[in-house]
Write an enzyme that holds these catalytic residues in place. Sequence first.
Site, short mmCIF file in Angstrom:
data_model
loop_
_atom_site.label_atom_id
_atom_site.label_comp_id
_atom_site.label_asym_id
_atom_site.label_seq_id
_atom_site.Cartn_x
_atom_site.Cartn_y
_atom_site.Cartn_z
N ASP A 114 -19.99 -4.45 -9.00
CA ASP A 114 -20.75 -3.70 -10.00
C ASP A 114 -21.81 -4.65 -10.55
O ASP A 114 -21.95 -5.76 -10.04
CB ASP A 114 -19.80 -3.18 -11.10
CG ASP A 114 -20.32 -1.88 -11.72
OD1 ASP A 114 -21.51 -1.84 -12.08
OD2 ASP A 114 -19.54 -0.92 -11.85
N ARG A 163 -2.13 -7.76 13.39
CA ARG A 163 -1.30 -6.85 14.18
C ARG A 163 -0.43 -7.70 15.11
O ARG A 163 -0.88 -8.71 15.62
CB ARG A 163 -2.17 -5.88 14.99
CG ARG A 163 -2.96 -4.89 14.12
CD ARG A 163 -2.03 -3.94 13.38
NE ARG A 163 -2.72 -3.02 12.47
CZ ARG A 163 -2.88 -3.21 11.16
NH1 ARG A 163 -2.44 -4.32 10.60
NH2 ARG A 163 -3.49 -2.31 10.41
N LEU A 184 -8.86 -5.45 -5.76
CA LEU A 184 -9.62 -4.29 -6.24
C LEU A 184 -11.10 -4.41 -5.84
O LEU A 184 -11.89 -3.53 -6.15
CB LEU A 184 -9.46 -4.13 -7.75
CG LEU A 184 -8.01 -3.96 -8.22
CD1 LEU A 184 -7.93 -3.87 -9.74
CD2 LEU A 184 -7.36 -2.72 -7.59
N LYS A 185 -11.44 -5.51 -5.20
CA LYS A 185 -12.79 -5.72 -4.65
C LYS A 185 -13.86 -5.31 -5.65
O LYS A 185 -14.70 -4.44 -5.37
CB LYS A 185 -12.96 -4.93 -3.35
CG LYS A 185 -11.95 -5.31 -2.27
CD LYS A 185 -12.21 -4.57 -0.97
CE LYS A 185 -11.20 -4.91 0.09
NZ LYS A 185 -9.84 -4.39 -0.16
N PHE A 186 -13.86 -5.96 -6.80
CA PHE A 186 -14.83 -5.61 -7.84
C PHE A 186 -16.26 -5.73 -7.32
O PHE A 186 -16.65 -6.75 -6.77
CB PHE A 186 -14.67 -6.53 -9.04
CG PHE A 186 -13.39 -6.34 -9.81
CD1 PHE A 186 -12.86 -5.07 -10.02
CD2 PHE A 186 -12.72 -7.43 -10.33
CE1 PHE A 186 -11.69 -4.90 -10.75
CE2 PHE A 186 -11.55 -7.27 -11.05
CZ PHE A 186 -11.03 -6.01 -11.26
N GLU A 202 -22.40 -8.01 -15.55
CA GLU A 202 -21.69 -7.92 -16.83
C GLU A 202 -20.41 -7.09 -16.68
O GLU A 202 -19.36 -7.45 -17.22
CB GLU A 202 -22.62 -7.27 -17.88
CG GLU A 202 -22.00 -7.11 -19.27
CD GLU A 202 -21.72 -8.43 -19.99
OE1 GLU A 202 -22.11 -9.51 -19.48
OE2 GLU A 202 -21.08 -8.39 -21.06
N THR A 203 -20.47 -6.01 -15.93
CA THR A 203 -19.29 -5.17 -15.73
C THR A 203 -18.22 -5.92 -14.94
O THR A 203 -17.03 -5.85 -15.26
CB THR A 203 -19.68 -3.86 -15.01
OG1 THR A 203 -20.68 -3.22 -15.82
CG2 THR A 203 -18.50 -2.92 -14.85
N ASP A 251 0.84 -1.20 0.00
CA ASP A 251 0.00 0.00 0.00
C ASP A 251 0.87 1.24 0.00
O ASP A 251 1.10 1.89 1.04
CB ASP A 251 -0.94 -0.02 1.22
CG ASP A 251 -1.97 -1.13 1.10
OD1 ASP A 251 -2.37 -1.45 -0.03
OD2 ASP A 251 -2.37 -1.69 2.13
N THR A 296 -12.40 -5.96 7.46
CA THR A 296 -11.86 -6.09 8.82
C THR A 296 -11.88 -4.75 9.58
O THR A 296 -11.64 -4.71 10.77
CB THR A 296 -10.42 -6.65 8.79
OG1 THR A 296 -9.70 -6.03 7.72
CG2 THR A 296 -10.43 -8.14 8.58
#
Length: 237
Positions: A71, A180, A67-69, A74-75, A17, A119
């Site tokens: 939508d 952690r 990217l946690k699609f 179809e997208t 990140d 989380t």
Amino acid sequence: MNNTAIPLKERIIVALDVETPEQAKEIVKKCESRISFFKVGLQLFMGSWFETVDWLVDRGHKVMLDLKFFDIPETVKLAVEQVNSRGVSFATIHGNDPIIRAAVAARGDMQLLAVTVLTSFGEEDMRAMGMTQSVADLVYFRAKRALELGCDGVVSSGLEAGKLRRELGEKLLIVTPGIRPGANVQDDRDDQKRIVTAGMAIKSGASHVVVGRPITRAVDPMQVIEQMQQDIIASSR
Ligand code: C5P
């Protein structure tokens, strides 16, 4: 796959990140003698598109594209198709049955992980979003459904991993962020709420742990990795 068959170098997925591919590559070079699985998420992908992904794959590392699609089906299907020939190992999606079915149909050689409940969410966040179920119940419900629909695994916190492993079997990948080093220490809480140590996650049945800031922002990242890997070995079932 039995969890113990997963190489140690792949059990911690380091979350890259950071802003630029240069920063990401610097982290990879620092820890690749012990780590061979890296996560590219929204920040880095927005900054470098596939550059870092391709570089990691060419270097022989595994990539989780997070990217946690979410939508219309179809997208999501078309987005998954854009990714499935890149050598990515894990990709993340979420959504209802038609969305998950569309992603599964388009996944190619990738393994698909369904995000259950972030989380960073606690019970109060669920209520604020109008959800009446407990986090644990919703995670279990979504994980069971994702597995039935053909997903290879789920992303869940270490607090739910035990029940998922017991009830849903050995085959399911359980990928656990919110790691952690001292999970019972209130000071460790940042935006993550459902936190555990790497060892606790693995002992509960997680196949992989995702670790970002505790490694990438550490003064000595290799020392943190070494400690977490020792914890993982000691906690492996
Ligand atoms: O820095 P930290 O260890 O909290 O990073 C956790 C990483 O895992 C972040 O990249 C975050 O986007 C990701 N993640 C998460 N919770 C999920 C899914 C992904 O924290 N449910």
